[in-house]
Every structure is written in structure tokens, then in C-alpha cells.
Design an enzyme around this catalytic site. Structure first.
Site, PDB file in Angstrom:
ATOM      1  N   SER A 112      40.135  40.368  53.472  1.00  0.00           N
ATOM      2  CA  SER A 112      40.220  39.932  54.732  1.00  0.00           C
ATOM      3  C   SER A 112      40.498  41.205  55.561  1.00  0.00           C
ATOM      4  O   SER A 112      39.931  42.120  55.631  1.00  0.00           O
ATOM      5  CB  SER A 112      41.353  38.700  55.041  1.00  0.00           C
ATOM      6  OG  SER A 112      41.072  38.467  56.189  1.00  0.00           O
ATOM      7  N   HIS A 113      41.622  41.219  56.373  1.00  0.00           N
ATOM      8  CA  HIS A 113      42.314  42.212  57.155  1.00  0.00           C
ATOM      9  C   HIS A 113      42.890  43.264  56.564  1.00  0.00           C
ATOM     10  O   HIS A 113      43.463  44.262  57.373  1.00  0.00           O
ATOM     11  CB  HIS A 113      43.291  41.582  58.352  1.00  0.00           C
ATOM     12  CG  HIS A 113      44.162  40.711  57.803  1.00  0.00           C
ATOM     13  ND1 HIS A 113      43.962  39.437  57.265  1.00  0.00           N
ATOM     14  CD2 HIS A 113      45.566  40.733  57.866  1.00  0.00           C
ATOM     15  CE1 HIS A 113      45.219  39.063  56.774  1.00  0.00           C
ATOM     16  NE2 HIS A 113      46.096  40.018  57.145  1.00  0.00           N
ATOM     17  N   ASP A 278      36.311  40.922  56.917  1.00  0.00           N
ATOM     18  CA  ASP A 278      35.462  40.092  56.471  1.00  0.00           C
ATOM     19  C   ASP A 278      34.848  39.088  57.451  1.00  0.00           C
ATOM     20  O   ASP A 278      34.207  38.277  57.204  1.00  0.00           O
ATOM     21  CB  ASP A 278      36.123  39.263  55.183  1.00  0.00           C
ATOM     22  CG  ASP A 278      36.997  38.028  55.818  1.00  0.00           C
ATOM     23  OD1 ASP A 278      37.673  38.358  56.598  1.00  0.00           O
ATOM     24  OD2 ASP A 278      37.287  37.148  55.221  1.00  0.00           O
ATOM     25  N   ASP A 280      36.307  36.814  59.708  1.00  0.00           N
ATOM     26  CA  ASP A 280      36.675  35.606  60.061  1.00  0.00           C
ATOM     27  C   ASP A 280      37.643  35.745  61.163  1.00  0.00           C
ATOM     28  O   ASP A 280      38.192  34.412  61.762  1.00  0.00           O
ATOM     29  CB  ASP A 280      37.238  34.921  58.829  1.00  0.00           C
ATOM     30  CG  ASP A 280      38.229  35.533  58.292  1.00  0.00           C
ATOM     31  OD1 ASP A 280      38.796  36.672  58.641  1.00  0.00           O
ATOM     32  OD2 ASP A 280      38.967  34.900  57.218  1.00  0.00           O
ATOM     33  N   ARG A 281      38.145  36.848  61.556  1.00  0.00           N
ATOM     34  CA  ARG A 281      39.187  36.784  62.763  1.00  0.00           C
ATOM     35  C   ARG A 281      38.636  37.407  63.838  1.00  0.00           C
ATOM     36  O   ARG A 281      37.581  38.239  64.038  1.00  0.00           O
ATOM     37  CB  ARG A 281      40.408  37.525  62.084  1.00  0.00           C
ATOM     38  CG  ARG A 281      41.066  36.895  61.118  1.00  0.00           C
ATOM     39  CD  ARG A 281      42.440  37.806  60.736  1.00  0.00           C
ATOM     40  NE  ARG A 281      43.053  37.172  59.317  1.00  0.00           N
ATOM     41  CZ  ARG A 281      44.354  36.910  58.945  1.00  0.00           C
ATOM     42  NH1 ARG A 281      44.956  37.209  60.128  1.00  0.00           N
ATOM     43  NH2 ARG A 281      44.368  36.342  58.073  1.00  0.00           N
TER      44      ARG A 281
END
Length: 542
Positions: A112-113, A278, A280-281
Site C-alpha cells: 500500500s502506502h 496501490d 486505494d487511498r
């Protein structure tokens, strides 16, 4: 040819909030990846001949792991694999592909982040057939299997050409390498008024989108610049890189500081946004105004009817417990349900599948809707653009109008990163021990109304999740939440969430940290942050 390879278990493969995350060298240990993927396959049943979606955010070790996953899918009896070109698939795009193709599930490779690179972070997450992250009963089974695994199955054939859009084969397994962007972009066109947004750009509207050298770059280039006509160069750092260009792909005010400075400048464009590793944020910034993720969720929900895909209204809203109560007031006015869940998008899955909610959000910059079963950064950006095109107002005007209607929830999150696990758990244990004595206690002008260790009972399946964060609720609607993060790969991260509700418009122009000063002091007094961690200030404030 399919092979059965003997192996020995590792004892550290317990999935966290969003799958298994470790440093790359950990995943590079002999059979580490193979053990975990086989543990996934051994923990589910009925996939013979079925479809599996595989993709990732392009970070270091992404391609190597995809090749392993494809060969293991072949040896374990899957009939078809869908993989993004170059191994690239944003997390929401992967969720959409699982749903569109009625796939058995998906393996998403991302941390992710978190930063990427040879010594940085990597992750493997399993998503189930609804397109969402595996629920706890599945991840618990995966972990249990990983502790006793003694063999895995893998095909010894050649690697797949991930860069060529085609159908290739690993023995009986068909591997479809597809354009990573097309299906997702087509879905977005069904939800939003691309014509109105295109006209807004044609009329001179300017924006800046920081893709952070992460997975959203190709999606943003295709949708914002090619399909919607935003000026060339609107998308910054649009090429995914294995190390994200040496930067931290977290869309917050620290790691997207250049975007923030631009949006606060005299020559700021009308709208600024960013997405993470990725995809999604999201980060939303208007000209000279930062919109907190909690406020963004509330404002998107209040205005979603302006987008064609949501013109029929919302069924309900869900938010994670640490997210501010701003969305609750929107739900109350719309006369729809509001659901408070633990942190982690998997908790929204049952609510979405049961048709109880349409829009979900987390304070950690995640927002999404029933179109997929993951949070979706670019979706949030496009819904904001649709609202701006329909209302013909600035972000600042929309925010001011929203606060005048619903009141303002001043909100911030203070992260204390890289703490020793002992100090962090000791702090939380001390807070839990205080809970019975906190109600009625006064801290300056604040009076504690109630305090608890948040537990959640899923209204759909009745499952219970306990110890999800310490809540201190004050008279008048303010609160403090303490929680240990489940997304890091080293040490411990203490998150402190601070929220003050202000109904009076005369006090809506305060600087956030000043508005929260009393709560900041109270948080340290209750939790003894300085004395227990040795930190006199947070690592990151968002």
C-alpha cells in the site's frame, strides 16, 4: 511439469489488517513466498478450474512474485489466471476484475502506502470472490496452515511474458495478460458524468494529480488527460517505479508536501489530488484548503447524488471507528443508516454485499463505494470532479457550505512511528487499565462522558471483533482515540485521533491544531505519551 516441493514453516506469516507485510529480504528467504501462497490455496476450497486474478503495484519484487504465483496456481489446479500487463493492477482495479470475471479470488501484491525498494516493504494479500479482502476467518486459517505447512506445489515451466497482452499457457492453465487500465476506466465512465467534467476542463479548470511514481499513474493519465481532457502534465510522477522514485507513496501532507505547497500558492490550480502505492487511498486539496479524509467522506456522501451512478441516493454510509463523526450527520439528514466498524476495509464487505451501505470511508485517506470491494483513490478524485462540475463552486465554497449545514468536526491524527513494541503495548495496556475510572474525570475544560475498548458485532453475520481501539468520549461531542496500527513492517506505530465538534460557524475558521490544543494536552495526560515513549511530538500529523 508440476512439482511437489518439501518445505518447512515460518512462524511469522500472520496476515495483518491488509495481508502479510514484511521487508523484501524477508520475502526473499527460501520458500517464504511459496509457503504463504500455498497456505492461501490450502485454506480455501473449490477452485479447481476457476479463475484467479493476480497483480500488484509495481514495487520491487512484484514481477518475481507474480511468476511464482502463476506457476503455483497452475500446479494447484486453477484453470485461468488474469494478470495486469507488466504485473500492474491497482487494488481497486483488481477488485473490479475479480467481480467482473466472477473469479474465485485474487492475489494482490502490495504494501500500500509503505515505501518500496530492495530493503523496503512488500506485501501479499488475498481477496475473495466478492472482490474484497479475505475476512478474518480466512486469514486466521491461512496463518494456521502456514505454521504447519510441509510442502507446496509449483510448475517448473518458463516464465510468462508479462509485458505482452496475450493469452499464454502454463500447461493447462490459461494466463491472460490484459491492459491494466481499460476495464477500470470503463467502469468509471458508468459512474460519473464524463461529459460535464470534460466541459469543465475545456472551460479552463486546472488540477494537479500526484501519482507518486505509483500504480495510479497509468490510470490517471488515461482517464484525466486522455478521456477527460485535462492539460498535459496534469498528472505528475505518472510512471510506476519499483522504489517509487525513492519517495514514500503515502498521500498525506508530509509525503505530498510539494502538492500541498502548490495548492497553497498564489498560482494554485483549482484542484489538487494524490493517490498512494496501490491506488486505494486519496488526498484532496482545493485552492488554499486541505480537506481531511473524514470531511471528504462526509462531503462526498452529501453530494453523491450529483453523479449519475448515485443519482438514486445512498443506501447507507459506513466509516471506521477512528474516522470523524462528520458522515454521521449526513446520514442523519439523509435518513439512511450509519455504521461504525473497526479499521480495515474487510469490515465494510459484509455491509456492501448485504446492500446496507453505498459509500464507505476511513480517516486514513480511504474512500470507496459499492462499485468494488476496496477503497478507491481515483474514484474519490473523480467523484469530487463530478461534484465540482455540477455545483460550479470551488472546493473552499463547498466545504464552507457543508460546515454551515452540518457543523465542523475539527480532526487530526498524530502518528508516533517506530516505537518499541514494549513501549507501545505498555501504553495501551495502561489505558485499558484506566477505563473503569475515566468516566466523570475532568481534564481542563473537558469532562469525560464515557470510555471503552471498541468492540464490533457485524450486523450481517454476527461475528465479533474486540480490542479495536481505546475511545475517550467527552461531553459535547469531542473525543480521543488510541490505536496501534496494523500496517507497518517494523516496530510499532501509535495512532492518536483527535476530534472536536464545533457547531458555531463563527468558529469554523480556526487552525486545526489550535482548535484541538486542549485535546492534544488531554491525550498526553491520559496516555502518558511523552514519559512512556520518549517522544515529545508525533512523527506525522495528518
Amino acid at each position: 511439469m508440476n512439482l511437489i516441493v518439501a518445505t518447512q514453516p515460518y512462524d511469522d506469516q500472520k496476515p495483518g489488517t491488509s495481508g502479510l507485510r514484511k521487508k523484501v529480504p524477508v520475502f526473499q528467504q527460501p520458500n517464504y513466498v511459496e509457503n504463504f501462497i500455498q497456505s492461501i490455496f490450502d485454506s480455501v476450497a473449490g477452485f479447481s478450474g476457476e479463475t484467479l486474478v493476480i497483480g500488484g503495484d509495481g514495487r520491487y519484487f512484484n514481477r518475481e512474485t507474480i511468476q511464482i504465483a502463476i506457476k503455483m496456481a497452475a500446479a494447484n489446479g486453477f484453470g485461468r489466471v488474469i494478470v495486469g500487463q507488466g504485473g500492474i493492477l491497482s487494488t481497486p482495479a483488481a477488485s473490479h476484475l475479480i467481480r467482473k470475471n466472477k473469479a474465485f479470488g485474487g492475489i494482490i501484491l502490495s504494501a500500500s502506502h509503505n515505501p518500496g525498494g530492495p530493503t523496503e516493504d512488500f506485501g501479499i494479500k488475498y481477496n475473495v470472490s466478492n472482490g474484497g479482502p479475505a475476512p478474518e476467518k480466512v486469514t486466521d486459517a491461512i496463518y494456521a496452515r502456514s505454521l504447519e505447512i510441509d510442502r507446496y506445489a509449483i510448475n517448473d515451466g518458463p516464465d510468462i511474458d508479462l509485458d505482452r497482452i496475450s493469452v499464454q499457457h502454463v500447461d493447462d492453465l490459461a494466463v491472460e495478460v490484459i491492459d491494466s487500465v481499460d476495464d477500470y476506466a470503463a467502469l468509471m465512465e458508468t459512474l460519473f458524468d464524463f461529459g460535464a467534467i470534460r466541459q469543465m476542463f475545456a472551460d479552463g479548470f486546472r488540477m494537479s494529480f500526484d501519482a507518486m511514481h505509483a500504480v495510479t499513474g497509468p490510470y490517471a493519465l488515461e482517464i484525466l488527460e486522455r478521456r477527460l481532457g485535462a492539460q498535459p502534465g496534469t498528472v505528475k510522477d505518472g510512471i510506476p517505479l519499483p522504489d517509487f522514485g525513492g519517495h514514500h507513496p503515502d498521500p498525506n501532507l508530509v509525503h505530498a508536501h510539494e502538492l500541498y505547497e502548490l495548492m497553497m500558492s498564489a498560482d494554485a490550480p483549482d484542484f489538487g489530488a494524490a493517490s498512494d502505492g496501490d491506488g486505494d487511498r486519496n488526498l484532496i486539496i482545493g485552492k488554499r484548503i486541505f480537506v481531511t479524509p473524514s470531511d471528504s467522506l462526509a462531503m462526498l456522501a452529501a453530494n453523491a447524488h450529483l453523479a449519475p451512478g448515485y443519482s438514486g441516493g445512498l443506501k447507507g454510509i459506513a466509516r471506521s471507528m477512528p474516522t470523524s463523526g462528520a458522515a454521521d450527520r449526513v446520514a442523519e439528514k439523509l435518513d439512511i443508516g450509519i455504521y461504525e466498524t473497526p479499521t480495515g476495509w474487510k469490515f465494510f464487505g459484509n455491509l456492501l454485499d448485504a446492500g446496507l451501505v453505498t459509500i464507505c470511508g476511513e480517516e486514513s485517506a480511504g474512500t470507496g463505494s459499492s462499485h468494488v470491494r476496496e477503497k478507491d483513490g481515483l474514484w474519490a478524485v473523480l467523484l469530487w470532479l463530478n461534484i465540482l462540475a455540477a455545483r460550479k463552486q470551488s472546493v473552499q465554497e463547498i466545504a464552507a457550505d457543508h460546515w454551515a449545514t452540518y457543523g465542523r468536526n475539527y480532526y487530526a491524527r498524530h502518528d508516533y512511528e517506530g516505537l518499541s513494541v514494549e513501549a507501545a503495548t505498555g501504553l495501551m495496556d495502561n489505558l485499558r487499565a484506566q477505563l473503569p475510572t475515566l468516566p466523570g474525570r475532568k481534564l481542563g475544560s473537558l469532562s469525560i462522558r464515557t470510555a471503552d475498548d471498541f468492540a464490533y458485532t457485524d450486523p450481517v453475520d454476527g461475528s465479533v471483533s474486540e480490542h479495536q481501539g481505546i475511545r475517550i468520549l467527552f461531553e459535547g461531542g469531542s473525543r480521543i482515540v488510541f490505536r496501534l496500527s496494523g500496517t507497518g513492517t517494523s516496530g510499532a506505530t501509535l495512532r492518536v485521533y483527535l476530534e472536536r465538534f464545533e457547531p458555531d460557524t463563527a468558529h469554523h475558521g480556526m487552525e486545526t491544531q489550535i482548535a484541538l490544543a486542549g485535546l492534544i494536552e488531554a491525550a498526553d495526560g491520559i496516555a502518558q505519551i511523552r514519559s512512556r515513549t520518549g517522544r515529545d511530538k508525533p512523527s506525522v500529523v495528518t
